[in-house]
Design a protein around this motif. Structure first.
Motif, PDB file in Angstrom:
ATOM      1  N   ARG A 124       0.960  -1.283   0.175  1.00 19.94           N
ATOM      2  CA  ARG A 124       0.104   0.104   0.172  1.00 19.94           C
ATOM      3  C   ARG A 124       0.984   1.190  -0.038  1.00 19.94           C
ATOM      4  O   ARG A 124       1.794   1.405   0.922  1.00 19.94           O
ATOM      5  N   HIS A 125       0.602   2.149  -0.899  1.00 21.63           N
ATOM      6  CA  HIS A 125       1.231   3.396  -0.867  1.00 21.63           C
ATOM      7  C   HIS A 125       1.294   4.211   0.218  1.00 21.63           C
ATOM      8  O   HIS A 125       0.204   4.528   0.633  1.00 21.63           O
ATOM      9  N   THR A 126       2.574   4.788   0.644  1.00 22.28           N
ATOM     10  CA  THR A 126       2.482   5.645   1.720  1.00 22.28           C
ATOM     11  C   THR A 126       3.246   6.790   1.110  1.00 22.28           C
ATOM     12  O   THR A 126       4.178   6.700   0.276  1.00 22.28           O
ATOM     13  N   PRO A 127       3.014   8.427   1.579  1.00 20.63           N
ATOM     14  CA  PRO A 127       3.544   9.375   1.176  1.00 20.63           C
ATOM     15  C   PRO A 127       5.357   9.394   1.587  1.00 20.63           C
ATOM     16  O   PRO A 127       5.925   9.931   0.715  1.00 20.63           O
ATOM     17  N   ASP A 128       5.644   8.414   2.472  1.00 20.87           N
ATOM     18  CA  ASP A 128       7.103   8.486   2.593  1.00 20.87           C
ATOM     19  C   ASP A 128       7.819   7.289   2.004  1.00 20.87           C
ATOM     20  O   ASP A 128       8.911   6.843   2.395  1.00 20.87           O
ATOM     21  N   ALA A 129       7.162   6.541   1.300  1.00 23.61           N
ATOM     22  CA  ALA A 129       7.731   5.446   0.591  1.00 23.61           C
ATOM     23  C   ALA A 129       8.871   5.665  -0.175  1.00 23.61           C
ATOM     24  O   ALA A 129       8.832   6.681  -0.817  1.00 23.61           O
ATOM     25  N   ARG A 130       9.758   4.686  -0.179  1.00 22.48           N
ATOM     26  CA  ARG A 130      10.974   4.917  -0.846  1.00 22.48           C
ATOM     27  C   ARG A 130      11.562   3.791  -1.659  1.00 22.48           C
ATOM     28  O   ARG A 130      10.866   2.672  -1.312  1.00 22.48           O
ATOM     29  N   GLY A 131      12.420   3.698  -2.551  1.00 21.90           N
ATOM     30  CA  GLY A 131      12.749   2.521  -3.360  1.00 21.90           C
ATOM     31  C   GLY A 131      11.537   1.804  -4.094  1.00 21.90           C
ATOM     32  O   GLY A 131      11.573   0.809  -4.158  1.00 21.90           O
ATOM     33  N   LEU A 132      10.612   2.638  -4.857  1.00 19.80           N
ATOM     34  CA  LEU A 132       9.753   2.055  -5.453  1.00 19.80           C
ATOM     35  C   LEU A 132      10.037   1.983  -6.899  1.00 19.80           C
ATOM     36  O   LEU A 132      10.507   2.802  -7.557  1.00 19.80           O
ATOM     37  N   LEU A 133       9.495   1.055  -7.835  1.00 21.08           N
ATOM     38  CA  LEU A 133       9.659   0.907  -9.036  1.00 21.08           C
ATOM     39  C   LEU A 133       8.320   1.528  -9.718  1.00 21.08           C
ATOM     40  O   LEU A 133       8.376   2.251 -10.861  1.00 21.08           O
ATOM     41  N   VAL A 134       7.154   1.420  -9.242  1.00 20.28           N
ATOM     42  CA  VAL A 134       5.896   2.087  -9.662  1.00 20.28           C
ATOM     43  C   VAL A 134       5.294   2.686  -8.392  1.00 20.28           C
ATOM     44  O   VAL A 134       5.059   1.778  -7.391  1.00 20.28           O
ATOM     45  N   ASP A 135       4.694   3.716  -8.256  1.00 19.76           N
ATOM     46  CA  ASP A 135       4.084   4.218  -7.137  1.00 19.76           C
ATOM     47  C   ASP A 135       2.564   4.689  -7.278  1.00 19.76           C
ATOM     48  O   ASP A 135       1.914   5.319  -6.343  1.00 19.76           O
ATOM     49  N   HIS A 136       2.128   4.257  -8.363  1.00 15.81           N
ATOM     50  CA  HIS A 136       0.614   4.446  -8.565  1.00 15.81           C
ATOM     51  C   HIS A 136       0.055   3.500  -9.386  1.00 15.81           C
ATOM     52  O   HIS A 136      -0.072   3.427 -10.449  1.00 15.81           O
ATOM     53  N   VAL A 137      -0.566   2.497  -8.620  1.00 17.31           N
ATOM     54  CA  VAL A 137      -1.374   1.545  -9.185  1.00 17.31           C
ATOM     55  C   VAL A 137      -2.917   1.550  -8.479  1.00 17.31           C
ATOM     56  O   VAL A 137      -3.077   1.236  -7.351  1.00 17.31           O
ATOM     57  N   PRO A 138      -3.784   2.116  -9.156  1.00 22.09           N
ATOM     58  CA  PRO A 138      -5.167   2.450  -8.498  1.00 22.09           C
ATOM     59  C   PRO A 138      -5.952   1.379  -8.484  1.00 22.09           C
ATOM     60  O   PRO A 138      -6.204   0.611  -9.573  1.00 22.09           O
ATOM     61  N   VAL A 139      -6.656   0.935  -7.289  1.00 20.59           N
ATOM     62  CA  VAL A 139      -7.544  -0.361  -7.091  1.00 20.59           C
ATOM     63  C   VAL A 139      -8.763   0.089  -6.765  1.00 20.59           C
ATOM     64  O   VAL A 139      -8.630   0.756  -5.622  1.00 20.59           O
ATOM     65  N   PRO A 140      -9.720  -0.264  -7.182  1.00 16.92           N
ATOM     66  CA  PRO A 140     -11.040   0.119  -6.969  1.00 16.92           C
ATOM     67  C   PRO A 140     -11.533  -0.609  -5.533  1.00 16.92           C
ATOM     68  O   PRO A 140     -10.850  -1.494  -5.003  1.00 16.92           O
ATOM     69  N   GLU A 141     -12.613  -0.239  -5.028  1.00 19.55           N
ATOM     70  CA  GLU A 141     -12.893  -0.795  -3.731  1.00 19.55           C
ATOM     71  C   GLU A 141     -13.432  -2.151  -4.155  1.00 19.55           C
ATOM     72  O   GLU A 141     -13.746  -2.617  -5.170  1.00 19.55           O
ATOM     73  N   LEU A 142     -12.821  -3.156  -2.953  1.00 18.29           N
ATOM     74  CA  LEU A 142     -13.323  -4.525  -3.196  1.00 18.29           C
ATOM     75  C   LEU A 142     -14.275  -4.960  -2.153  1.00 18.29           C
ATOM     76  O   LEU A 142     -14.163  -4.639  -1.119  1.00 18.29           O
ATOM     77  N   THR A 143     -15.065  -6.148  -2.767  1.00 19.28           N
ATOM     78  CA  THR A 143     -16.055  -6.692  -1.904  1.00 19.28           C
ATOM     79  C   THR A 143     -15.659  -8.237  -1.493  1.00 19.28           C
ATOM     80  O   THR A 143     -15.218  -9.012  -2.372  1.00 19.28           O
ATOM     81  N   PRO A 144     -15.908  -8.716  -0.095  1.00 21.33           N
ATOM     82  CA  PRO A 144     -15.314 -10.111   0.066  1.00 21.33           C
ATOM     83  C   PRO A 144     -16.048 -11.035  -0.606  1.00 21.33           C
ATOM     84  O   PRO A 144     -17.156 -10.698  -1.010  1.00 21.33           O
ATOM     85  N   GLU A 145     -15.644 -12.272  -0.630  1.00 19.39           N
ATOM     86  CA  GLU A 145     -14.255 -12.845  -0.030  1.00 19.39           C
ATOM     87  C   GLU A 145     -13.451 -13.083  -1.391  1.00 19.39           C
ATOM     88  O   GLU A 145     -13.982 -13.896  -2.159  1.00 19.39           O
ATOM     89  N   ILE A 146     -12.036 -12.551  -1.422  1.00 15.48           N
ATOM     90  CA  ILE A 146     -11.444 -12.962  -2.387  1.00 15.48           C
ATOM     91  C   ILE A 146     -10.104 -13.556  -2.040  1.00 15.48           C
ATOM     92  O   ILE A 146      -9.593 -12.900  -1.025  1.00 15.48           O
ATOM     93  N   ARG A 147      -9.572 -14.660  -2.312  1.00 13.85           N
ATOM     94  CA  ARG A 147      -8.409 -15.089  -1.903  1.00 13.85           C
ATOM     95  C   ARG A 147      -7.598 -15.517  -2.973  1.00 13.85           C
ATOM     96  O   ARG A 147      -8.140 -15.930  -4.209  1.00 13.85           O
ATOM     97  N   VAL A 148      -6.249 -15.404  -2.867  1.00 11.47           N
ATOM     98  CA  VAL A 148      -4.961 -15.672  -3.950  1.00 11.47           C
ATOM     99  C   VAL A 148      -4.333 -16.812  -3.568  1.00 11.47           C
ATOM    100  O   VAL A 148      -4.153 -17.023  -2.357  1.00 11.47           O
ATOM    101  N   SER A 149      -4.019 -17.651  -4.656  1.00  8.54           N
ATOM    102  CA  SER A 149      -3.323 -19.057  -4.244  1.00  8.54           C
ATOM    103  C   SER A 149      -2.311 -19.111  -5.588  1.00  8.54           C
ATOM    104  O   SER A 149      -2.318 -18.427  -6.550  1.00  8.54           O
ATOM    105  N   SER A 150      -1.041 -19.636  -5.034  1.00  4.93           N
ATOM    106  CA  SER A 150      -0.024 -19.879  -5.866  1.00  4.93           C
ATOM    107  C   SER A 150       0.854 -19.040  -6.513  1.00  4.93           C
ATOM    108  O   SER A 150       1.506 -19.155  -7.563  1.00  4.93           O
ATOM    109  N   PRO A 151       1.052 -17.709  -5.642  1.00  4.91           N
ATOM    110  CA  PRO A 151       2.037 -16.710  -6.246  1.00  4.91           C
ATOM    111  C   PRO A 151       3.297 -17.351  -6.176  1.00  4.91           C
ATOM    112  O   PRO A 151       3.428 -18.238  -5.086  1.00  4.91           O
ATOM    113  N   GLY A 152       4.262 -17.011  -6.989  1.00  5.97           N
ATOM    114  CA  GLY A 152       5.817 -17.467  -6.788  1.00  5.97           C
ATOM    115  C   GLY A 152       6.099 -18.584  -7.914  1.00  5.97           C
ATOM    116  O   GLY A 152       7.291 -18.732  -8.165  1.00  5.97           O
TER     117      GLY A 152
END
Length: 395
Positions: A115-143
């Protein structure tokens, strides 16, 4: 939105959700209960890591159910990359167990979403806008080479989005992916719930060599009228519709828009065409594009109306979009008072403004274009002042 409501929607990949009598094969006797339609995959090159290219991929998809189908207890979208040595570093959303407001994400140098914060450092991208989300959503198998988003509890039909950080070999120009879907129903009538997978080829944007330099191209900007007055779900659908409009424009005209020369703006986009016949380019922009918009509006209750400005001049892709005066000029023109006044008419679906250079060099020289109802205007926005020519299209 039901599957029948979106029957003519154009998807880059589409997974049919079925009830089948057996698990070994699909047959004509299968009952279609819905689908998962992947509307678009927006790909941006963001870094090079250990010789591999790193991409930010936004996946926009629809969960659609046929009318009178028992409620879905779960629905899963799966993306499996088949191209060798392609792997997912991170995905978002990861876990949604309560309603989440719209937020802004960043991508760190460790190739993960935060999550972006005003004092964030060392970023490749600082603006990825995500709309509001409704539960339930789970991700699996990253990596690995596969990712799955699972919607559980109350599955919300309609538009959804997901984001991936993907690594690919430096010489890789496109990725082959298998799109799958799993689901479960409250009642299955003694049959098996299955998803019929689909495949998609994801083109990767070419890194711009240092020798690319400045180019002289026809460019244009498109802006959705009254975008901010729409609720967030309609804004997402409107964005997908104009992306699909550009895709149909490319298919209809044979003009392949290069990812390096495309920039999304939220309520529209900026785009520069490749080195093609200038007369054909202007002809398609002022004649073909409005008719494609009319065809799109026939399928929806929400009528999209557009402002478009076209100019020609120098442009160079840059880290934040485009460098050069051309993009500034057409962005000023599209926001000028004559264009906004033209959209005041209830039956006006598209206002197209053309620079005086393009008008004098192209439109005025060809009868089929000069006979269109262009009107001359003096436009002034901020420090920009120029003469331009306006064409209003009514449905």
């Amino acid at each position: 939105m039901s599957a029948s409501d979106a029957r003519d929607q154009v998807y880059v990949a589409e997974v049919e959700l079925l009830l089948t009598e057996e698990l070994r094969s699909f047959s004509a006797a299968d009952i279609r209960i819905g689908r998962i339609g992947v509307q678009a995959m927006q790909v941006d090159h963001i870094s090079v890591d250990d010789g591999d290219d790193v991409y930010l991929i936004k996946i926009m998809y629809d969960l659609l159910a046929e009318e009178s189908t028992p409620p879905l207890r779960s629905a899963t979208l799966g993306i499996e990359f088949h191209t060798p040595d392609v792997r997912v570093r991170d995905a978002w959303p990861r876990l949604v167990t309560a309603p989440c407001p719209a937020e802004r994400l960043a991508v760190t140098e460790r190739l993960e979403f935060v999550r972006h914060t005003p004092d964030a450092r060392g970023l490749l991208v600082d603006h990825v806008p995500v709309p509001e989300l409704t539960p339930e959503i789970r991700v699996s198998s990253p990596g690995g080479a596969e990712i799955r988003w699972q919607h559980t509890a109350t599955v919300r039909p309609g538009a959804h989005s997901g984001w991936l950080i993907v690594m690919a070999p430096g010489d890789c120009r496109e990725i082959e992916a298998r799109v799958s879907g799993n689901h479960s129903l409250e009642r299955t009538l003694g049959m098996h719930a299955r998803g019929k997978p689909d495949t998609v080829t994801i083109r990767l944007p070419r890194q711009r060599p240092e020798t690319d330099g400045l180019r002289y191209r026809i460019g244009f900007t498109v802006d959705i009228v009254d975008y901010s007055s729409r609720p967030s779900d309609q804004q997402l659908v409107a964005q997908r519709r104009i992306l699909a409009l550009l895709k149909r424009f490319s298919q209809h005209t044979g003009v392949d828009v290069e990812p390096t020369y495309f920039q999304a703006t939220g309520d529209g986009f900026n785009c520069f065409l490749p080195d093609i016949d200038a007369v054909a380019a202007v002809r398609h922009l002022v004649r073909t594009m409005p008719h494609l918009l009319d065809e799109d509006n026939l399928e929806y209750a929400d009528q999209i109306r557009l402002r478009m400005a076209i100019d020609v001049g120098p442009v160079e892709p840059s880290d934040l979009g485009f460098a050069g005066p051309t993009v500034i000029r057409f962005c000023r023109m599209v926001n000028s008072e004559p264009v906004r006044q033209a959209m005041g008419g209830a039956d006006t679906t598209m206002a197209i403004v053309v620079s005086d250079t393009l008008y004098d060099d192209i439109v005025r020289q060809h009868r089929d274009l000069s006979e269109l109802s262009f009107t001359r205007h003096d436009v002034a926005v901020k420090t920009y002042q120029a003469t331009a020519y306006l064409l209003s299209h009514t449905s």
